[in-house]
Design a protein around this motif. Sequence first.
Motif, PDB file in Angstrom:
ATOM      1  N   ILE A   3      14.206  32.818  27.529  1.00 15.40           N
ATOM      2  CA  ILE A   3      14.599  34.223  27.381  1.00 15.40           C
ATOM      3  C   ILE A   3      15.630  34.401  26.267  1.00 15.40           C
ATOM      4  O   ILE A   3      15.563  35.367  25.511  1.00 15.40           O
ATOM      5  N   ASP A   4      16.556  33.449  26.129  1.00 19.50           N
ATOM      6  CA  ASP A   4      17.566  33.603  25.074  1.00 19.50           C
ATOM      7  C   ASP A   4      16.923  33.524  23.693  1.00 19.50           C
ATOM      8  O   ASP A   4      17.247  34.294  22.795  1.00 19.50           O
ATOM      9  N   LYS A   5      15.975  32.627  23.533  1.00 21.68           N
ATOM     10  CA  LYS A   5      15.295  32.499  22.250  1.00 21.68           C
ATOM     11  C   LYS A   5      14.397  33.710  21.985  1.00 21.68           C
ATOM     12  O   LYS A   5      14.316  34.200  20.860  1.00 21.68           O
ATOM     13  N   TYR A   6      13.754  34.227  23.035  1.00 21.61           N
ATOM     14  CA  TYR A   6      12.866  35.372  22.864  1.00 21.61           C
ATOM     15  C   TYR A   6      13.648  36.614  22.401  1.00 21.61           C
ATOM     16  O   TYR A   6      13.248  37.274  21.445  1.00 21.61           O
ATOM     17  N   LEU A   7      14.755  36.916  23.063  1.00 22.52           N
ATOM     18  CA  LEU A   7      15.533  38.097  22.681  1.00 22.52           C
ATOM     19  C   LEU A   7      16.148  37.940  21.293  1.00 22.52           C
ATOM     20  O   LEU A   7      16.296  38.911  20.549  1.00 22.52           O
ATOM     21  N   TRP A   8      16.483  36.699  20.915  1.00 26.90           N
ATOM     22  CA  TRP A   8      16.968  36.430  19.564  1.00 26.90           C
ATOM     23  C   TRP A   8      15.837  36.627  18.549  1.00 26.90           C
ATOM     24  O   TRP A   8      16.026  37.247  17.506  1.00 26.90           O
ATOM     25  N   CYS A   9      14.634  36.133  18.876  1.00 29.00           N
ATOM     26  CA  CYS A   9      13.479  36.282  17.980  1.00 29.00           C
ATOM     27  C   CYS A   9      13.086  37.747  17.801  1.00 29.00           C
ATOM     28  O   CYS A   9      12.613  38.141  16.738  1.00 29.00           O
ATOM     29  N   MET A  10      13.290  38.542  18.840  1.00 27.24           N
ATOM     30  CA  MET A  10      12.941  39.959  18.784  1.00 27.24           C
ATOM     31  C   MET A  10      14.034  40.801  18.135  1.00 27.24           C
ATOM     32  O   MET A  10      13.949  42.021  18.088  1.00 27.24           O
ATOM     33  N   ARG A  11      15.097  40.150  17.656  1.00 25.88           N
ATOM     34  CA  ARG A  11      16.182  40.783  16.910  1.00 25.88           C
ATOM     35  C   ARG A  11      17.011  41.761  17.722  1.00 25.88           C
ATOM     36  O   ARG A  11      17.592  42.699  17.198  1.00 25.88           O
ATOM     37  N   TYR A  12      17.098  41.555  19.028  1.00 26.22           N
ATOM     38  CA  TYR A  12      17.986  42.379  19.839  1.00 26.22           C
ATOM     39  C   TYR A  12      19.418  41.874  19.753  1.00 26.22           C
ATOM     40  O   TYR A  12      20.353  42.635  19.925  1.00 26.22           O
ATOM     41  N   TYR A  13      19.584  40.570  19.514  1.00 25.58           N
ATOM     42  CA  TYR A  13      20.903  39.966  19.375  1.00 25.58           C
ATOM     43  C   TYR A  13      20.935  39.168  18.081  1.00 25.58           C
ATOM     44  O   TYR A  13      19.921  38.612  17.665  1.00 25.58           O
ATOM     45  N   LYS A  14      22.116  39.083  17.461  1.00 26.32           N
ATOM     46  CA  LYS A  14      22.248  38.348  16.203  1.00 26.32           C
ATOM     47  C   LYS A  14      22.182  36.850  16.406  1.00 26.32           C
ATOM     48  O   LYS A  14      21.682  36.123  15.550  1.00 26.32           O
ATOM     49  N   THR A  15      22.739  36.348  17.517  1.00 22.92           N
ATOM     50  CA  THR A  15      22.750  34.913  17.755  1.00 22.92           C
ATOM     51  C   THR A  15      22.261  34.618  19.168  1.00 22.92           C
ATOM     52  O   THR A  15      22.342  35.472  20.061  1.00 22.92           O
ATOM     53  N   ARG A  16      21.791  33.406  19.369  1.00 18.66           N
ATOM     54  CA  ARG A  16      21.373  33.006  20.710  1.00 18.66           C
ATOM     55  C   ARG A  16      22.578  32.890  21.630  1.00 18.66           C
ATOM     56  O   ARG A  16      22.460  33.085  22.839  1.00 18.66           O
ATOM     57  N   ASN A  17      23.736  32.597  21.064  1.00 17.08           N
ATOM     58  CA  ASN A  17      24.943  32.509  21.871  1.00 17.08           C
ATOM     59  C   ASN A  17      25.276  33.866  22.497  1.00 17.08           C
ATOM     60  O   ASN A  17      25.726  33.930  23.644  1.00 17.08           O
ATOM     61  N   MET A  18      25.050  34.946  21.775  1.00 21.39           N
ATOM     62  CA  MET A  18      25.285  36.283  22.319  1.00 21.39           C
ATOM     63  C   MET A  18      24.347  36.571  23.489  1.00 21.39           C
ATOM     64  O   MET A  18      24.747  37.172  24.492  1.00 21.39           O
ATOM     65  N   VAL A  19      23.100  36.131  23.389  1.00 21.78           N
ATOM     66  CA  VAL A  19      22.143  36.311  24.483  1.00 21.78           C
ATOM     67  C   VAL A  19      22.580  35.488  25.688  1.00 21.78           C
ATOM     68  O   VAL A  19      22.524  35.957  26.831  1.00 21.78           O
ATOM     69  N   THR A  20      23.031  34.264  25.446  1.00 21.73           N
ATOM     70  CA  THR A  20      23.489  33.396  26.523  1.00 21.73           C
ATOM     71  C   THR A  20      24.646  34.036  27.276  1.00 21.73           C
ATOM     72  O   THR A  20      24.675  34.025  28.512  1.00 21.73           O
ATOM     73  N   GLU A  21      25.586  34.623  26.550  1.00 23.12           N
ATOM     74  CA  GLU A  21      26.718  35.300  27.185  1.00 23.12           C
ATOM     75  C   GLU A  21      26.243  36.488  28.020  1.00 23.12           C
ATOM     76  O   GLU A  21      26.748  36.721  29.117  1.00 23.12           O
ATOM     77  N   ALA A  22      25.283  37.241  27.496  1.00 23.45           N
ATOM     78  CA  ALA A  22      24.750  38.381  28.244  1.00 23.45           C
ATOM     79  C   ALA A  22      24.070  37.913  29.532  1.00 23.45           C
ATOM     80  O   ALA A  22      24.206  38.545  30.582  1.00 23.45           O
ATOM     81  N   CYS A  23      23.354  36.797  29.458  1.00 30.13           N
ATOM     82  CA  CYS A  23      22.701  36.247  30.656  1.00 30.13           C
ATOM     83  C   CYS A  23      23.740  35.794  31.677  1.00 30.13           C
ATOM     84  O   CYS A  23      23.581  36.017  32.884  1.00 30.13           O
ATOM     85  N   LYS A  24      24.801  35.164  31.216  1.00 27.69           N
ATOM     86  CA  LYS A  24      25.843  34.705  32.128  1.00 27.69           C
ATOM     87  C   LYS A  24      26.559  35.864  32.811  1.00 27.69           C
ATOM     88  O   LYS A  24      27.066  35.720  33.915  1.00 27.69           O
ATOM     89  N   LYS A  25      26.610  37.012  32.147  1.00 29.30           N
ATOM     90  CA  LYS A  25      27.251  38.193  32.731  1.00 29.30           C
ATOM     91  C   LYS A  25      26.271  39.017  33.567  1.00 29.30           C
ATOM     92  O   LYS A  25      26.560  40.135  33.959  1.00 29.30           O
ATOM     93  N   ASN A  26      25.070  38.477  33.801  1.00 32.37           N
ATOM     94  CA  ASN A  26      24.017  39.138  34.596  1.00 32.37           C
ATOM     95  C   ASN A  26      23.558  40.463  33.983  1.00 32.37           C
ATOM     96  O   ASN A  26      23.227  41.396  34.691  1.00 32.37           O
ATOM     97  N   HIS A  27      23.522  40.542  32.657  1.00 29.50           N
ATOM     98  CA  HIS A  27      23.051  41.740  31.980  1.00 29.50           C
ATOM     99  C   HIS A  27      21.560  41.672  31.691  1.00 29.50           C
ATOM    100  O   HIS A  27      20.988  42.656  31.233  1.00 29.50           O
ATOM    101  N   VAL A  28      20.919  40.527  31.936  1.00 29.74           N
ATOM    102  CA  VAL A  28      19.510  40.340  31.603  1.00 29.74           C
ATOM    103  C   VAL A  28      18.728  40.041  32.877  1.00 29.74           C
ATOM    104  O   VAL A  28      19.105  39.156  33.652  1.00 29.74           O
ATOM    105  N   THR A  29      17.633  40.784  33.098  1.00 31.15           N
ATOM    106  CA  THR A  29      16.748  40.506  34.225  1.00 31.15           C
ATOM    107  C   THR A  29      15.323  40.384  33.715  1.00 31.15           C
ATOM    108  O   THR A  29      14.926  41.039  32.755  1.00 31.15           O
ATOM    109  N   VAL A  30      14.560  39.534  34.380  1.00 33.92           N
ATOM    110  CA  VAL A  30      13.145  39.369  34.076  1.00 33.92           C
ATOM    111  C   VAL A  30      12.386  39.661  35.361  1.00 33.92           C
ATOM    112  O   VAL A  30      12.591  38.995  36.376  1.00 33.92           O
ATOM    113  N   ASN A  31      11.529  40.661  35.320  1.00 30.77           N
ATOM    114  CA  ASN A  31      10.764  41.096  36.487  1.00 30.77           C
ATOM    115  C   ASN A  31      11.669  41.403  37.682  1.00 30.77           C
ATOM    116  O   ASN A  31      11.348  41.089  38.828  1.00 30.77           O
TER     117      ASN A  31
END
Length: 129
Positions: A3-31
């Motif tokens: 999921i972190d690589k996918y959201l980075w590839c889709m250009r929602y976040y500048k870095t994968r580290n930013m996506v990782t932080e969002a996931c750790k803060k429970n801001h990302v859900t899948v299904n």
Amino acid sequence: MRIDKYLWCMRYYKTRNMVTEACKKNHVTVNGLVAKPSKEVFPTDKITFRKDQITQIITVLDIPENRVGAKLVDMYRKNETPAEAYAHLELLKLSKEHYRKNGTGRPTKKDRRDIDEFGNEIITDGDED
């Protein structure tokens, strides 16, 4: 794909580290389930995440091999975010600009007096019972 690589590839976040932080803060859900950064994503998965005061909702159509250009993003995802969310963001931006323009510095003495006078008008209007 993770999921972190996918959201980075889709250009929602500048870095994968930013996506990782969002996931750790429970801001990302899948299904509907909170996702860790290593969660695998597959076509037809529905991803919901909060970014820039907007809850984005996207459906995965396909998995890209690498980060894609901005023009090609729509081939790999379907954006289901309601238009009201974007309108609300524009309204927030306009309301912030209404008070003071960016870069104008601290309020002057006259600005402070105007603010104090405005606050006193509200207080005295409410005390007329």
